[in-house]
Scaffold this active site. Structure first.
Site, PDB file in Angstrom:
ATOM      1  N   CYS A  81      -8.991  -9.786   4.162  1.00 24.70           N
ATOM      2  CA  CYS A  81      -8.637 -10.363   5.460  1.00 24.70           C
ATOM      3  C   CYS A  81      -9.660 -10.066   6.548  1.00 24.70           C
ATOM      4  O   CYS A  81      -9.522 -10.534   7.678  1.00 24.70           O
ATOM      5  CB  CYS A  81      -7.262  -9.875   5.900  1.00 24.70           C
ATOM      6  SG  CYS A  81      -7.214  -8.110   6.336  1.00 24.70           S
TER       7      CYS A  81
ATOM      8  N   CYS B 194      -3.159  -6.705   5.783  1.00 25.22           N
ATOM      9  CA  CYS B 194      -2.751  -7.584   4.679  1.00 25.22           C
ATOM     10  C   CYS B 194      -2.110  -6.844   3.507  1.00 25.22           C
ATOM     11  O   CYS B 194      -1.617  -7.477   2.575  1.00 25.22           O
ATOM     12  CB  CYS B 194      -3.946  -8.392   4.185  1.00 25.22           C
ATOM     13  SG  CYS B 194      -5.191  -7.426   3.287  1.00 25.22           S
TER      14      CYS B 194
ATOM     15  N   CYS C  77     -10.755   7.687  -0.914  1.00 24.39           N
ATOM     16  CA  CYS C  77     -11.491   7.218  -2.089  1.00 24.39           C
ATOM     17  C   CYS C  77     -11.214   5.721  -2.236  1.00 24.39           C
ATOM     18  O   CYS C  77     -10.126   5.318  -2.634  1.00 24.39           O
ATOM     19  CB  CYS C  77     -11.022   7.989  -3.320  1.00 24.39           C
ATOM     20  SG  CYS C  77     -11.952   7.632  -4.810  1.00 24.39           S
TER      21      CYS C  77
END
Length: 209
Positions: free
Chosen positions: A114, A162, A184
Site C-alpha cells: 500500500c 493494510c 525482523c
C-alpha cells in the site's frame, strides 16, 4: 546464538517437508518450488521456528485496516511472492532480500503493498540475521500481534494501513540500539523511497491526531 549455513539448509529442508502437510488446499506448490522458512528470525525457539512459519489464522487476519482490499484485488497489484509473504504471511530465505545489506543514510522504507511509510533509514541497523533489521518504526506505522502459531509465542508485525505481513519483532537480544528491539522484516514486504518526505508526512499526521 548463530547457526552455520549448512545447518540452516538442513532446517530449511525440514521446513519444506512440513509445509507439504499444511492445509493450503489446491494451491500446494511442488516440492522443488517451496521456499523454506528461515531460521534466525525465529528467535527463542529456533528449531521449531525453522520448521514452521506464521499462522495465517492469527489475530492480524481478523482485524480491520484502513486499506480494505480483497485478496483478488491484492493479487491484481502484487506479484506471487509479494502475495505469499504480505497476504499469506510467508517468509523469504535469509540473505536473499534486496534490502538485507541496504544501508542508505537517508530515505524511508514503505509497505510494498500500500506504500505507507514504515521505517526510516536511520532506524535500520546491521544485525547479521539475514533480513532487514530496524530498532524502531515510524510512530503508528506498524501494528503488533501475538502470534501463537505451532505452540510458539512470538510478536508478529504488520502494516497498520493494510495489514500486510512484515515479519516479527524481538526484544532483549543485546543489540546496541536505543530500544534493544529487532524488527525482523522481509525485503519483499518493503519498497524504498530515497528521501524522508513520506516519513515526514506520516509524522505530521500522527502529531495532529
Amino acid at each position: 546464538m548463530r547457526f552455520s549455513p549448512l545447518l540452516s539448509k538442513v532446517f530449511f529442508t525440514f521446513s519444506s517437508l512440513a509445509r507439504l502437510g499444511t492445509p493450503h488446499q489446491a494451491r500446494l506448490p511442488q516440492l522443488s518450488q517451496l521456499r523454506p522458512l528461515p531460521l534466525r528470525s525465529m528467535s527463542g525457539i529456533p528449531f521449531l521456528g525453522a520448521l514452521f512459519g506464521s499462522s495465517s489464522s492469527n489475530n492480524s487476519s481478523k482485524m480491520s485496516y484502513p486499506d480494505k482490499r480483497s485478496d483478488d484485488e491484492w493479487r491484481a497489484v502484487l506479484n506471487k511472492e509479494q502475495f505469499r509473504i504480505l497476504r499469506e504471511k510467508g517468509t523469504e530465505p535469509p540473505g536473499s532480500g534486496k534490502f538485507d545489506k541496504h544501508y542508505p543514510e537517508e530515505g524511508v522504507y514503505t509497505c510494498a503493498a500500500c506504500h505507507a511509510p514504515l521505517y526510516k533509514a536511520k532506524q535500520k541497523f546491521k544485525s547479521g540475521c539475514g533480513w532487514p533489521a530496524y530498532f524502531d518504526s515510524i510512530p503508528g506505522a506498524v501494528t503488533r500481534h501475538e502470534d501463537k502459531a505451532f505452540g510458539m509465542t512470538r510478536t508478529e508485525i504488520v502494516c497498520s494501513n493494510c495489514g500486510g505481513h512484515l515479519g516479527h519483532v524481538f526484544k532483549g537480544e543485546g543489540f546496541p540500539t536505543p530500544t534493544d528491539e529487532r524488527h525482523c522484516v522481509n525485503s519483499v514486504s518493503l519498497s524504498f523511497a530515497p528521501d524522508d518526505k513520506a516519513g515526514e508526512a506520516k509524522d505530521a499526521k500522527e502529531s495532529k491526531a
